[in-house]
Write an enzyme that holds these catalytic residues in place. Sequence first.
Site, short mmCIF file in Angstrom:
data_model
loop_
_atom_site.label_atom_id
_atom_site.label_comp_id
_atom_site.label_asym_id
_atom_site.label_seq_id
_atom_site.Cartn_x
_atom_site.Cartn_y
_atom_site.Cartn_z
N CYS A 195 0.83 -1.20 0.00
CA CYS A 195 0.00 0.00 0.00
C CYS A 195 0.88 1.26 0.00
O CYS A 195 2.05 1.22 0.35
CB CYS A 195 -1.01 -0.02 1.16
SG CYS A 195 -0.54 0.89 2.63
N HIS A 238 -4.63 6.24 9.09
CA HIS A 238 -3.90 7.51 9.19
C HIS A 238 -4.79 8.53 9.86
O HIS A 238 -6.02 8.50 9.71
CB HIS A 238 -3.45 8.01 7.82
CG HIS A 238 -4.54 8.07 6.79
ND1 HIS A 238 -4.97 6.94 6.12
CD2 HIS A 238 -5.29 9.10 6.35
CE1 HIS A 238 -5.94 7.29 5.29
NE2 HIS A 238 -6.17 8.59 5.40
P1 5GP Z 1 -8.19 9.46 3.18
O1 5GP Z 1 -9.18 9.99 2.18
O2 5GP Z 1 -7.84 8.03 2.93
O3 5GP Z 1 -8.60 9.72 4.60
O4 5GP Z 1 -6.88 10.34 3.00
C1 5GP Z 1 -5.82 9.98 2.20
C2 5GP Z 1 -4.92 11.20 2.12
O5 5GP Z 1 -3.67 10.80 1.65
C3 5GP Z 1 -5.44 12.28 1.16
O6 5GP Z 1 -5.61 13.50 1.88
C4 5GP Z 1 -4.35 12.36 0.10
O7 5GP Z 1 -4.12 13.68 -0.35
C5 5GP Z 1 -3.15 11.78 0.81
N1 5GP Z 1 -2.20 11.09 -0.06
C6 5GP Z 1 -2.50 10.13 -0.97
N2 5GP Z 1 -1.37 9.69 -1.59
C7 5GP Z 1 -0.35 10.39 -1.02
C8 5GP Z 1 1.07 10.39 -1.22
O8 5GP Z 1 1.62 9.64 -2.04
N3 5GP Z 1 1.81 11.24 -0.46
C9 5GP Z 1 1.24 12.07 0.47
N4 5GP Z 1 2.07 12.87 1.15
N5 5GP Z 1 -0.09 12.10 0.68
C10 5GP Z 1 -0.87 11.28 -0.05
ZN ZN Z 2 0.07 -0.06 4.48
#
Ligand code: 5GP
Ligand code: ZN
Length: 108
Positions: free
Chosen positions: A2, A95
């Site tokens: 992931c 996260h």
């Molecule tokens: P979720 O919607 O799963 O709660 O949040 C995922 C977060 O991860 C999003 O705010 C997105 O911008 C961030 N994100 C996704 N891929 C990456 C990445 O490769 N690097 C960083 N720094 N953030 C990421």
């Molecule tokens: Zn993971």
Amino acid sequence: MCVFCAIAEGKIPSKKILESDKFLAFYDINPQAKVHALVIPKEHFKDFNDVTPSVMAEMTTFMQEVVSVLGVKNSGYRMITNIGVDGGQEVPHIHFHILAGEKLGKLV
Ligand code: 5GP
Ligand code: ZN
């Protein structure tokens, strides 16, 4: 693997804020506030349903250090963890978002 496991292992670069042997804080690639950090355990858990209480306990201490390092401990911040489809989770590795640096719109 992931995407956040890859970040934890340094296989995908990230802008790091704080790191320990078990946790990593880094800036979100698509910030939704002036300060937008993400905090992860390096061990893979899908979401809050799967994480263990002992990891959460240690992560609490780590997140308290992160908000100090960010300089937002006293000005305030919002902490969010999205879970599953209805929660809008996009990355299936637990996260916590830390949003700060400005007055945030009220959600609840
Ligand atoms: P979720 O919607 O799963 O709660 O949040 C995922 C977060 O991860 C999003 O705010 C997105 O911008 C961030 N994100 C996704 N891929 C990456 C990445 O490769 N690097 C960083 N720094 N953030 C990421
Ligand atoms: Zn993971």
